[in-house]
Scaffold this active site. Structure first.
Site, mmCIF file in Angstrom:
data_model
loop_
_atom_site.group_PDB
_atom_site.id
_atom_site.type_symbol
_atom_site.label_atom_id
_atom_site.label_comp_id
_atom_site.label_asym_id
_atom_site.label_seq_id
_atom_site.Cartn_x
_atom_site.Cartn_y
_atom_site.Cartn_z
ATOM 1 N N GLU A 71 -22.478 -7.671 -12.382
ATOM 2 C CA GLU A 71 -23.255 -8.335 -11.329
ATOM 3 C C GLU A 71 -24.748 -8.204 -11.616
ATOM 4 O O GLU A 71 -25.207 -7.133 -12.030
ATOM 5 C CB GLU A 71 -22.917 -7.734 -9.961
ATOM 6 C CG GLU A 71 -21.462 -7.959 -9.573
ATOM 7 C CD GLU A 71 -21.093 -7.405 -8.202
ATOM 8 O OE1 GLU A 71 -21.960 -6.775 -7.544
ATOM 9 O OE2 GLU A 71 -19.956 -7.597 -7.775
ATOM 10 N N ASP A 123 0.869 -1.181 0.000
ATOM 11 C CA ASP A 123 0.000 0.000 0.000
ATOM 12 C C ASP A 123 0.900 1.223 0.000
ATOM 13 O O ASP A 123 1.532 1.535 1.016
ATOM 14 C CB ASP A 123 -0.907 0.010 1.224
ATOM 15 C CG ASP A 123 -1.942 1.138 1.166
ATOM 16 O OD1 ASP A 123 -1.647 2.176 0.545
ATOM 17 O OD2 ASP A 123 -3.028 0.974 1.749
ATOM 18 N N ARG A 134 -13.608 -5.012 -5.313
ATOM 19 C CA ARG A 134 -14.271 -4.579 -6.533
ATOM 20 C C ARG A 134 -13.919 -5.546 -7.649
ATOM 21 O O ARG A 134 -12.746 -5.863 -7.872
ATOM 22 C CB ARG A 134 -13.855 -3.157 -6.917
ATOM 23 C CG ARG A 134 -14.589 -2.060 -6.158
ATOM 24 C CD ARG A 134 -16.042 -1.987 -6.623
ATOM 25 N NE ARG A 134 -16.807 -0.939 -5.998
ATOM 26 C CZ ARG A 134 -17.577 -1.107 -4.918
ATOM 27 N NH1 ARG A 134 -17.615 -2.286 -4.326
ATOM 28 N NH2 ARG A 134 -18.285 -0.115 -4.439
ATOM 29 N N HIS A 167 -21.749 -10.960 -3.844
ATOM 30 C CA HIS A 167 -21.492 -9.611 -3.322
ATOM 31 C C HIS A 167 -22.144 -9.475 -1.944
ATOM 32 O O HIS A 167 -22.911 -8.546 -1.672
ATOM 33 C CB HIS A 167 -22.022 -8.530 -4.266
ATOM 34 C CG HIS A 167 -21.354 -7.195 -4.063
ATOM 35 N ND1 HIS A 167 -21.055 -6.350 -5.102
ATOM 36 C CD2 HIS A 167 -20.932 -6.564 -2.929
ATOM 37 C CE1 HIS A 167 -20.486 -5.252 -4.621
ATOM 38 N NE2 HIS A 167 -20.402 -5.355 -3.306
ATOM 39 N N ASP A 221 -16.168 -12.556 -4.262
ATOM 40 C CA ASP A 221 -17.461 -12.028 -3.822
ATOM 41 C C ASP A 221 -17.958 -10.933 -4.752
ATOM 42 O O ASP A 221 -19.125 -10.563 -4.700
ATOM 43 C CB ASP A 221 -17.349 -11.481 -2.397
ATOM 44 C CG ASP A 221 -18.672 -10.969 -1.863
ATOM 45 O OD1 ASP A 221 -19.629 -11.771 -1.797
ATOM 46 O OD2 ASP A 221 -18.763 -9.768 -1.515
#
Length: 324
Positions: free
Chosen positions: A265, A175, A236, A284, A260
Site C-alpha cells: 500500500e 471460524d 488484510r 484502506h 480495501d
C-alpha cells in the site's frame, strides 16, 4: 521516582494526540525521528512502552530496548510486530480492536451490496447513455437465494454476518475459535473454511494476518469457488494472493472483487487489479470516520496508561507473562 518513558515509533495521523494523552497521564513521551530500527533504538533504549503504527518491530530491535514491557499498536492488525519474539521476551502486545468496528462492518456491507447489485456497471452504463436494467455485472442478486461466507466471527465479522442476515442473505461462518452455538444464534450456519469458500456466492474476509492465513485465498482456493463468485476484503491484503486473484478475474472464473486492503500500500500503479472493471477499489479506508480518527490515537495511548496502572487491556499474546 522517574515516570516511565514511552516511545512513539511512527504515526501518520495528524497532530500529537498520542504524546499529549500519555503526558496528560503523567508519563514521559517522545516520537522517534523515523520508523527505522536505528532511529527507534536511539530513544528506545530507556523505553518501557512503544506505540507503533507501521514500523517493523522484530526481536533484534526488541533486544535493543531492554526495559520494554508493552507494545501498543495504533490499529487492529499487528502483523508488523513479531509477536512470538515479544512473547519470548516477556513483552505484552496490545492492539486497538474497538475503535472502528462499526465503520469496517458498514464498509464491508456496502462493498458487498455494491457488487451484489452491480452498481458500478449500472453507473458506467447510464453515464455512457445505456439504460438497461438487466445488464448488472457481476451480479444482481436476491439476498434470500444468495450465500455469503464470512471467514472470521470476531467483533467485525460477527457484525457483518448479523447485518447480512438482517438483509435476508444466507450466511455461512467459518471460524474455528467461534462457538458453533453463537454462530447459530446469529442465524448463520457454522462450516469449515474449505466449505465456506466453495459454497460462497460472496466471500468476505475477517481473519487476522498470520503465517497460517497469509495467502489463505490462493490459486487453489480460488479454483474451488463458484463461477461468478465475488470476494470482499476489508481485513488484510496479504490474505489474498493478488496475482492469482487477478488471473481468476481475467479468466472470468470469479465475477468480481471489492478490495480495501492490499499486499502493498498504496496499491502499485502497475497492479493488474487497477485495470479490471469488475474490481471495486478503496484506499484502506474502511476504518475511517471522523469519530474513528479521533478515537484511534487515544485508544493506543490508553493501552499504555491502563496497563501501567494495572488495568486490563486487549493483549494479543497473553502467554507473554510466562517468559517474565
Amino acid at each position: 521516582m522517574t515516570a516511565p518513558f514511552i516511545l512513539v515509533t511512527d504515526c501518520d495521523l495528524p497532530g500529537t494526540v498520542i504524546e499529549d494523552t500519555l503526558r496528560g497521564a503523567g508519563l514521559r513521551a517522545d516520537r522517534a525521528a523515523s520508523g527505522s530500527p536505528d532511529d527507534i533504538a536511539v530513544l528506545g533504549a530507556e523505553a518501557e512502552g512503544l506505540v507503533v503504527q507501521w514500523a517493523r518491530i522484530d526481536g533484534d530491535l526488541m533486544d535493543r530496548m531492554p526495559n520494554l514491557r508493552l507494545i501498543s499498536r495504533v490499529g487492529i492488525g499487528y502483523d508488523m510486530i513479531d509477536v512470538d519474539a515479544a512473547t519470548a521476551r516477556g513483552i505484552a502486545v496490545a492492539n486497538t480492536p474497538s475503535y472502528c468496528i462499526e465503520e469496517v462492518a458498514a464498509h464491508t456491507v456496502a462493498m458487498i451490496m455494491t457488487q451484489a447489485r452491480g452498481l458500478p456497471a449500472y453507473d458506467r452504463a447510464v453515464r455512457a447513455g445505456t439504460w438497461k436494467a438487466v445488464d448488472a455485472r457481476p451480479l444482481a442478486v436476491r439476498p434470500s437465494t444468495t450465500t455469503v461466507s464470512v471467514l472470521g466471527f470476531g467483533r467485525i465479522g460477527s457484525l457483518v454476518a448479523r447485518g447480512l442476515r438482517g438483509l435476508g442473505f444466507r450466511v455461512l461462518v467459518a471460524d474455528p475459535y467461534a462457538p458453533a452455538d453463537a454462530v447459530r444464534e446469529a442465524g448463520c450456519e457454522p462450516v469449515g473454511i474449505p466449505d465456506a469458500i466453495a459454497r460462497a456466492d460472496i466471500l468476505t474476509l475477517h481473519v487476522p494476518l498470520t503465517d497460517a492465513t497469509r495467502h489463505l485465498i490462493d490459486a487453489a482456493a480460488l479454483a474451488t469457488m463458484k463461477p461468478g463468485a465475488v470476494i470482499v476484503n476489508t481485513c488484510r491484503g496479504p490474505l489474498i494472493d493478488e496475482d492469482a486473484l487477478a488471473a481468476s478475474l481475467r479468466d472470468a472464473h470469479l465475477g468480481g472483487a471489492a478490495l480495501d486492503v492490499f499486499a502493498g500500500e498504496p496499491l502499485a500503479a502497475d497492479s493488474p487489479l487497477r485495470d479490471l472493471d469488475q474490481v471495486l477499489l478503496t484506499p484502506h479506508a474502511a476504518w475511517y470516520s471522523p469519530e474513528a480518527l479521533a478515537d484511534l490515537p487515544v485508544h493506543a495511548a490508553q493501552n499504555i496508561i491502563r496497563s501501567f496502572a494495572g488495568e486490563s487491556v486487549p493483549i494479543v499474546n497473553p502467554s507473554f507473562a510466562a517468559a517474565r
